[in-house]
Design a protein around this motif. Structure first.
Motif, mmCIF file in Angstrom:
data_model
loop_
_atom_site.group_PDB
_atom_site.id
_atom_site.type_symbol
_atom_site.label_atom_id
_atom_site.label_comp_id
_atom_site.label_asym_id
_atom_site.label_seq_id
_atom_site.Cartn_x
_atom_site.Cartn_y
_atom_site.Cartn_z
ATOM 1 N N ALA A 24 7.075 -6.218 -107.195
ATOM 2 C CA ALA A 24 6.875 -5.879 -108.590
ATOM 3 C C ALA A 24 5.381 -5.795 -108.918
ATOM 4 O O ALA A 24 4.959 -4.929 -109.666
ATOM 5 C CB ALA A 24 7.559 -6.905 -109.481
ATOM 6 N N MET A 25 4.596 -6.696 -108.319
ATOM 7 C CA MET A 25 3.161 -6.682 -108.600
ATOM 8 C C MET A 25 2.520 -5.390 -108.083
ATOM 9 O O MET A 25 1.672 -4.801 -108.763
ATOM 10 C CB MET A 25 2.467 -7.880 -107.959
ATOM 11 N N LEU A 26 2.924 -4.928 -106.911
ATOM 12 C CA LEU A 26 2.350 -3.689 -106.383
ATOM 13 C C LEU A 26 2.690 -2.504 -107.278
ATOM 14 O O LEU A 26 1.838 -1.644 -107.509
ATOM 15 C CB LEU A 26 2.844 -3.427 -104.968
ATOM 16 N N ARG A 27 3.906 -2.456 -107.779
ATOM 17 C CA ARG A 27 4.286 -1.371 -108.697
ATOM 18 C C ARG A 27 3.435 -1.413 -109.960
ATOM 19 O O ARG A 27 3.001 -0.373 -110.457
ATOM 20 C CB ARG A 27 5.768 -1.467 -109.049
ATOM 21 N N THR A 28 3.181 -2.611 -110.455
ATOM 22 C CA THR A 28 2.361 -2.766 -111.653
ATOM 23 C C THR A 28 0.932 -2.304 -111.403
ATOM 24 O O THR A 28 0.334 -1.608 -112.224
ATOM 25 C CB THR A 28 2.374 -4.238 -112.118
ATOM 26 N N LEU A 29 0.380 -2.682 -110.250
ATOM 27 C CA LEU A 29 -0.985 -2.261 -109.904
ATOM 28 C C LEU A 29 -1.072 -0.768 -109.629
ATOM 29 O O LEU A 29 -2.068 -0.121 -109.954
ATOM 30 C CB LEU A 29 -1.484 -3.036 -108.684
ATOM 31 N N ALA A 30 -0.039 -0.219 -109.019
ATOM 32 C CA ALA A 30 -0.068 1.195 -108.650
ATOM 33 C C ALA A 30 0.087 2.112 -109.866
ATOM 34 O O ALA A 30 -0.396 3.251 -109.845
ATOM 35 C CB ALA A 30 1.040 1.482 -107.640
ATOM 36 N N ALA A 31 0.740 1.652 -110.910
ATOM 37 C CA ALA A 31 1.008 2.508 -112.072
ATOM 38 C C ALA A 31 -0.254 3.166 -112.641
ATOM 39 O O ALA A 31 -0.290 4.386 -112.805
ATOM 40 C CB ALA A 31 1.754 1.729 -113.141
ATOM 41 N N PRO A 32 -1.317 2.423 -112.923
ATOM 42 C CA PRO A 32 -2.507 3.085 -113.468
ATOM 43 C C PRO A 32 -3.403 3.717 -112.398
ATOM 44 O O PRO A 32 -4.361 4.406 -112.722
ATOM 45 C CB PRO A 32 -3.253 1.956 -114.182
#
Length: 70
Positions: free
Chosen positions: A1-9
Motif C-alpha cells: 500500500a505504501m508503494l502505491r501511495t508513493l507511486a501515485a504522484p
C-alpha cells in the motif's frame, strides 16, 4: 500500500524495495507496476552464511529469479 501511495504522484518512478521482505512477500511486490526489482536477505541469511551453506543460498536465489520470470 505504501508503494502505491508513493507511486501515485510520481508515475515515472520505479522502486526497489528492500528490508523485511521474504520469499512469501516477493510476488506481492513484483505485482506492483512501480516495482523494478526486490532485494531480500532471506536468500543469504546470516545462519546460511555462518554454515557456509552456499548450495542452499544458490537454490534460494535461483528460486527467487525463477519467480520473477514472466
Amino acid at each position: 500500500a505504501m508503494l502505491r501511495t508513493l507511486a501515485a504522484p510520481f508515475p515515472g518512478v520505479r522502486f526497489v524495495p528492500t528490508g523485511g521482505i521474504d520469499a512469501a512477500a516477493l510476488p506481492g511486490y513484483l505485482n506492483e507496476p512501480s516495482v523494478l526489482a526486490v532485494g531480500g536477505s532471506w536468500m543469504a541469511a546470516p545462519a546460511l552464511l555462518d554454515r557456509a551453506a552456499y548450495d542452499e543460498i544458490r537454490r534460494l536465489t535461483a528460486e527467487a529469479v525463477e519467480r520473477t520470470a514472466p
